[in-house]
Scaffold this motif. Structure first.
Motif, PDB file in Angstrom:
ATOM      1  N   LEU A 140      86.594  41.019  93.460  1.00  0.00           N
ATOM      2  CA  LEU A 140      87.311  42.263  93.170  1.00  0.00           C
ATOM      3  C   LEU A 140      87.901  42.246  91.768  1.00  0.00           C
ATOM      4  O   LEU A 140      87.927  43.282  91.088  1.00  0.00           O
ATOM      5  N   ASN A 141      88.350  41.089  91.312  1.00  0.00           N
ATOM      6  CA  ASN A 141      88.894  40.986  89.951  1.00  0.00           C
ATOM      7  C   ASN A 141      87.825  41.191  88.887  1.00  0.00           C
ATOM      8  O   ASN A 141      88.108  41.689  87.802  1.00  0.00           O
TER       9      ASN A 141
ATOM     10  N   ASP B 117      80.102  47.437  92.397  1.00  0.00           N
ATOM     11  CA  ASP B 117      80.578  46.056  92.468  1.00  0.00           C
ATOM     12  C   ASP B 117      81.611  45.903  93.584  1.00  0.00           C
ATOM     13  O   ASP B 117      81.612  44.912  94.309  1.00  0.00           O
ATOM     14  N   LEU B 118      82.497  46.894  93.693  1.00  0.00           N
ATOM     15  CA  LEU B 118      83.493  46.872  94.764  1.00  0.00           C
ATOM     16  C   LEU B 118      82.825  46.926  96.131  1.00  0.00           C
ATOM     17  O   LEU B 118      83.178  46.183  97.043  1.00  0.00           O
ATOM     18  N   ARG B 119      81.846  47.821  96.262  1.00  0.00           N
ATOM     19  CA  ARG B 119      81.127  47.937  97.528  1.00  0.00           C
ATOM     20  C   ARG B 119      80.446  46.623  97.902  1.00  0.00           C
ATOM     21  O   ARG B 119      80.511  46.174  99.041  1.00  0.00           O
ATOM     22  N   ASP B 120      79.790  46.004  96.926  1.00  0.00           N
ATOM     23  CA  ASP B 120      79.110  44.733  97.186  1.00  0.00           C
ATOM     24  C   ASP B 120      80.088  43.649  97.617  1.00  0.00           C
ATOM     25  O   ASP B 120      79.804  42.873  98.538  1.00  0.00           O
ATOM     26  N   ALA B 121      81.235  43.586  96.953  1.00  0.00           N
ATOM     27  CA  ALA B 121      82.229  42.558  97.277  1.00  0.00           C
ATOM     28  C   ALA B 121      82.746  42.730  98.704  1.00  0.00           C
ATOM     29  O   ALA B 121      82.805  41.768  99.476  1.00  0.00           O
TER      30      ALA B 121
ATOM     31  N   GLN C 134      87.959  34.722 101.689  1.00  0.00           N
ATOM     32  CA  GLN C 134      89.063  35.503 101.132  1.00  0.00           C
ATOM     33  C   GLN C 134      89.239  35.240  99.642  1.00  0.00           C
ATOM     34  O   GLN C 134      89.454  36.172  98.859  1.00  0.00           O
ATOM     35  N   LYS C 135      89.118  33.980  99.241  1.00  0.00           N
ATOM     36  CA  LYS C 135      89.216  33.641  97.811  1.00  0.00           C
ATOM     37  C   LYS C 135      88.074  34.273  97.024  1.00  0.00           C
ATOM     38  O   LYS C 135      88.266  34.784  95.925  1.00  0.00           O
ATOM     39  N   GLU C 136      86.884  34.211  97.589  1.00  0.00           N
ATOM     40  CA  GLU C 136      85.721  34.792  96.927  1.00  0.00           C
ATOM     41  C   GLU C 136      85.872  36.308  96.785  1.00  0.00           C
ATOM     42  O   GLU C 136      85.519  36.881  95.755  1.00  0.00           O
TER      43      GLU C 136
END
Length: 114
Positions: free
Chosen positions: A70-71, A78-82, A63-65
């Motif tokens: 996302l930040n 990048d969003l998709r990968d996260a 969850q932290k990662e």
């Protein structure tokens, strides 16, 4: 005059919030959200051993990662990968915990009420 400026600012904030809510959810995010629903909330068979604590720590780290990823995300990819990585980690950690507990003789049960 101040009331007009306040109303304009409030309208702009409302519009921005509405625009954000209107964005479609990414497939990867939807998948991750479904994996979140499967997070095990209590230890299998009520046994709070090192495997349980490791599982909970791994979920918290994932969850932290995710928040960190996302930040830092600049693009949709990048969003998709996260989100994809987060969903994979949740599923992987859950499966590992269930398998390790099964090896110790504790099975994860489900109750069906008809």
């Amino acid at each position: 005059m101040k009331l007009t400026n306040t109303m304009v600012a409030l309208g702009a904030l409302t519009l921005a919030a509405t625009a954000q809510a209107a964005l479609p959810m990414l497939y990867e995010e939807a998948l991750a959200r479904s994996e979140e629903e499967k997070i095990i909330a209590s230890p299998i068979a009520g046994i709070a051993n090192s495997l349980w604590f490791d599982y909970r720590i791994d979920i918290t780290e994932a969850q932290k990662e995710l928040r960190s990823d996302l930040n830092r995300a600049d693009e949709t990819d990048d969003l998709r990968d996260a989100w994809e990585e987060y969903a994979f980690e949740l599923r992987d950690e859950r499966e590992d915990y269930v398998k390790k507990m099964a090896k110790k003789g504790y099975r994860q049960g489900t109750v069906t009420v008809l």
